[in-house]
Enzyme design. Sequence first.
Site, PDB file in Angstrom:
ATOM      1  N   LYS A 299       1.103   5.638  -6.556  1.00  0.00           N
ATOM      2  CA  LYS A 299       0.797   6.499  -7.709  1.00  0.00           C
ATOM      3  C   LYS A 299      -0.317   7.483  -7.392  1.00  0.00           C
ATOM      4  O   LYS A 299      -0.236   8.670  -7.748  1.00  0.00           O
ATOM      5  CB  LYS A 299       0.401   5.628  -8.908  1.00  0.00           C
ATOM      6  CG  LYS A 299       1.557   4.806  -9.483  1.00  0.00           C
ATOM      7  CD  LYS A 299       1.094   3.871 -10.577  1.00  0.00           C
ATOM      8  CE  LYS A 299       2.249   3.058 -11.156  1.00  0.00           C
ATOM      9  NZ  LYS A 299       1.817   2.124 -12.205  1.00  0.00           N
TER      10      LYS A 299
ATOM     11  N   SER B 258       3.287   0.551 -17.486  1.00  0.00           N
ATOM     12  CA  SER B 258       2.151   1.304 -16.957  1.00  0.00           C
ATOM     13  C   SER B 258       1.952   2.667 -17.598  1.00  0.00           C
ATOM     14  O   SER B 258       0.935   3.310 -17.385  1.00  0.00           O
ATOM     15  CB  SER B 258       2.296   1.465 -15.432  1.00  0.00           C
ATOM     16  OG  SER B 258       3.459   2.190 -15.118  1.00  0.00           O
TER      17      SER B 258
ATOM     18  N   VAL C  60      11.341   2.258   5.807  1.00  0.00           N
ATOM     19  CA  VAL C  60       9.935   2.201   6.215  1.00  0.00           C
ATOM     20  C   VAL C  60       9.748   1.482   7.547  1.00  0.00           C
ATOM     21  O   VAL C  60       8.632   1.322   8.015  1.00  0.00           O
ATOM     22  CB  VAL C  60       9.059   1.522   5.129  1.00  0.00           C
ATOM     23  CG1 VAL C  60       9.017   2.361   3.878  1.00  0.00           C
ATOM     24  CG2 VAL C  60       9.546   0.107   4.830  1.00  0.00           C
ATOM     25  N   GLY C  61      10.850   1.001   8.159  1.00  0.00           N
ATOM     26  CA  GLY C  61      10.749   0.414   9.494  1.00  0.00           C
ATOM     27  C   GLY C  61      10.719  -1.102   9.526  1.00  0.00           C
ATOM     28  O   GLY C  61      10.224  -1.687  10.480  1.00  0.00           O
TER      29      GLY C  61
ATOM     30  N   GLY D  34       9.775  -4.050   1.301  1.00  0.00           N
ATOM     31  CA  GLY D  34       9.408  -2.651   1.130  1.00  0.00           C
ATOM     32  C   GLY D  34      10.630  -1.792   0.895  1.00  0.00           C
ATOM     33  O   GLY D  34      11.763  -2.250   1.043  1.00  0.00           O
ATOM     34  N   PRO D  35      10.428  -0.547   0.531  1.00  0.00           N
ATOM     35  CA  PRO D  35      11.553   0.364   0.247  1.00  0.00           C
ATOM     36  C   PRO D  35      12.349   0.673   1.511  1.00  0.00           C
ATOM     37  O   PRO D  35      11.895   0.410   2.620  1.00  0.00           O
ATOM     38  CB  PRO D  35      10.849   1.623  -0.307  1.00  0.00           C
ATOM     39  CG  PRO D  35       9.455   1.533   0.192  1.00  0.00           C
ATOM     40  CD  PRO D  35       9.118   0.096   0.316  1.00  0.00           C
ATOM     41  N   PRO D  36      13.542   1.238   1.344  1.00  0.00           N
ATOM     42  CA  PRO D  36      14.377   1.558   2.515  1.00  0.00           C
ATOM     43  C   PRO D  36      13.708   2.577   3.427  1.00  0.00           C
ATOM     44  O   PRO D  36      13.020   3.477   2.957  1.00  0.00           O
ATOM     45  CB  PRO D  36      15.649   2.138   1.896  1.00  0.00           C
ATOM     46  CG  PRO D  36      15.654   1.677   0.479  1.00  0.00           C
ATOM     47  CD  PRO D  36      14.220   1.555   0.075  1.00  0.00           C
TER      48      PRO D  36
END
Length: 782
Positions: free
Chosen positions: A726, A683, A364-365, A360-362
């Site tokens: 999104k 996309s 987020v735990g 996951g992205p930075p």
Amino acid sequence: MDNKGYKSETRTIPLIPLRGLSIFPYMVLHFDVGRDKSINALEEAMVNDSLVFLSSQKEASVDIPGPNDFYHIGTICKIKQMLKLPGDTIRVLVEGINRGKIKDIIQEEPYFEVEIEEIVFEEEIKKDQKTEALMRMILESFEEYAGVGNKISTDVLLSVTEIKEPGRLADVIASYVYLSPENKQKILEALHPYERLEILEVILRQEIDILKLEEKISQRVKKQINKVQREYYLKEQLKAIQHELGEDEDILDEVEKYKDKINEIDMPEEVKEKALKEADRLMKVSASSAEAGVIRSYLDWIIELPWDNETEDTVDIKNSRKVLDEDHYGLTDVKERILEFLAIRELAGSLKGPILCLVGPPGVGKTSIARSIGTALNRKFVRMSLGGVRDEAEIRGHRRTYVGAIPGRIISSIKKVGSKNPVFLFDEIDKLSGDFRGDPASALLEVLDPEQNSTFTDHFLEVPFDLSKVMFITTANSTSTIPGPLLDRMEVIRISGYTEEEKLEIASRYLLPKQMKDHGLKEKNLQLSNNTIREIITKYTREAGVRNLEREIANVCRKTAKKIVEEKVSSVRINSTNLQKYLGIPRFSYDVINEEHQVGIARGLAWTTVGGDTLSIEVTPMKGTGKLQLTGKLGDVMKESAMAGISFIRSRVEEFKIEDNFYKDKDIHIHVPEGAIPKDGPSAGITMATAVISALSNIPVSRNVAMTGEITLRGRVLPVGGIKEKVLAAHRAGITKVLLPWDNKKDIEEIPDKVRRKIEFVFVKTMDEVLDHALVKEDGSN
């Protein structure tokens, strides 16, 4: 001579029971007499003809024997000598004459007096070839016995060979051979000489076998003793040499201490054998040499590793769920996976540690939830950052041939934590890289394989260590840079960015109380409403996680603390009107829907590492020669999507009421704003196609519609990723209708209910459906 082959004569003489002794005819024996009855019998015999009857007791422990406590066949002996010893004991020397058999016990007090049948064989008459052969066998056996036992002199052998009488030969040999009391009595009771010889031959063969076995055992023991003595001698020499060299430390004692510690630990036999071998090597090297230091370091590592030490898991799903919920808001998938692991552990009793990869992205735990897993399982926690690790030795350790060699960080961490079943976090596994020193990712293949890591071998230890009970967790921002074989060994759990609502909950529940505590603020000192926190989230941060949000809240707390101390106020209230005083001018503003429908502008949806965003794609047709110009720092994939859309439009010009030769007469410029930010991916295909059709047909695109999806040359709409992020971006921008590919219908489940209720989702399969919902109709509807 009677029918039994012997003549007999009756005598009445005193009896002395012998304890643990037997006497044969022709045998001279001395023994001590101390019992009153025996002394009385001795005195009576000396008064008469010095004859006494000696018979063995059945049990030597009986102190006062009765008529049934001694054998009734014994030996008539003549007393040769008596010597009085201190303490009322008499030493007697006797000589055996003939066998005797008790016919009657005349008296028991003050001594035993018995009527004896004296047995005398006429042996010369009875001697035949059979007896002669048996006598020769007995003599051979006796010689062998003497040779094996080494207790009988040559003179005795010579004297025995001169005996010609069978019975006497048996008695004399029996007197020299070490026999049990039972076997002696058996020979004594064999009245016939031939029978006596047979019994003695059997007993002699048994004794010879026993003596040979004793000799074999003795030789083995002697050899071992000699080896021990030799080692002791050499060790003493070694001590003397070390003392002369000035080495004060006693190497031998040190080695013994190492060996004791190694033997105390429950470790695999292979490891124990290797460690003991290294301890022995320590004695053979100089105490001050570099090699001795390496061996000491090796043994210290072996001893300090937790071979037999592990923590006991807390298999309580309710409590574990409570711990995970207290530490983290959301992250349902991760929590459920941990609780599944615990449930299986409780049912099955044991389970190999799963390899979880949190992607996951930075912010987020990912790292903090790994720590919470350790708390929930009651396991110790170890974290190892892999960011920038290039050397394989970081994982597997250095070989001991190198100066300053140490084990790898995995074994080092296991030793430090003191448990063989911790929760072990490999942080930033996607940041691994290799160079001339090896490939760390390849070294991790064995570690992160539950089927192989039970025999993980560090280069320094050179013995296997069991990592199968370790629960490995890895984190990554993206799986694209993780090598395929390594990724295949892990169970990937994706953690998407937090929604605005989730960030609000995290900030109010965790971040704000934590920062207030860190800055010495009490609840009454700072009043920060949810609306103010929401404004911080939307105007001062743009991220998928909450790391920057925590920094901004810390910034507010710092300024609040300063104001309380400087202005002597007790409470500070921060709201939308005065927030700028604390955090400055807002740094971000999210796209919002246009005020009216516009031609050539379509709203697309994009996924970024910090969450979702909306893109206003602008298209302007101009007179020209059919050139297609793309700007906005677009990647190759995005440019190809634009070309595919143009080709699709050219194939359907009549249906879209577009000029046939637009691709010859007009240049088309497609621009995606925020040109400094790189953009790529397929996309935006349907969004660019919609904007081009709108610009060429002069039909506006609805301001309330946003879309995402890949376009094909035939106008089909293909699925894309990042739907949750999104849609959240569309909701934030005020969009009320979102067009999504039909195959992305399943992804709607991930979107929070609160957002789903406010947006109309339209799932499309073709570009015709996209245009039907995106373009404004003549009556103004869409």
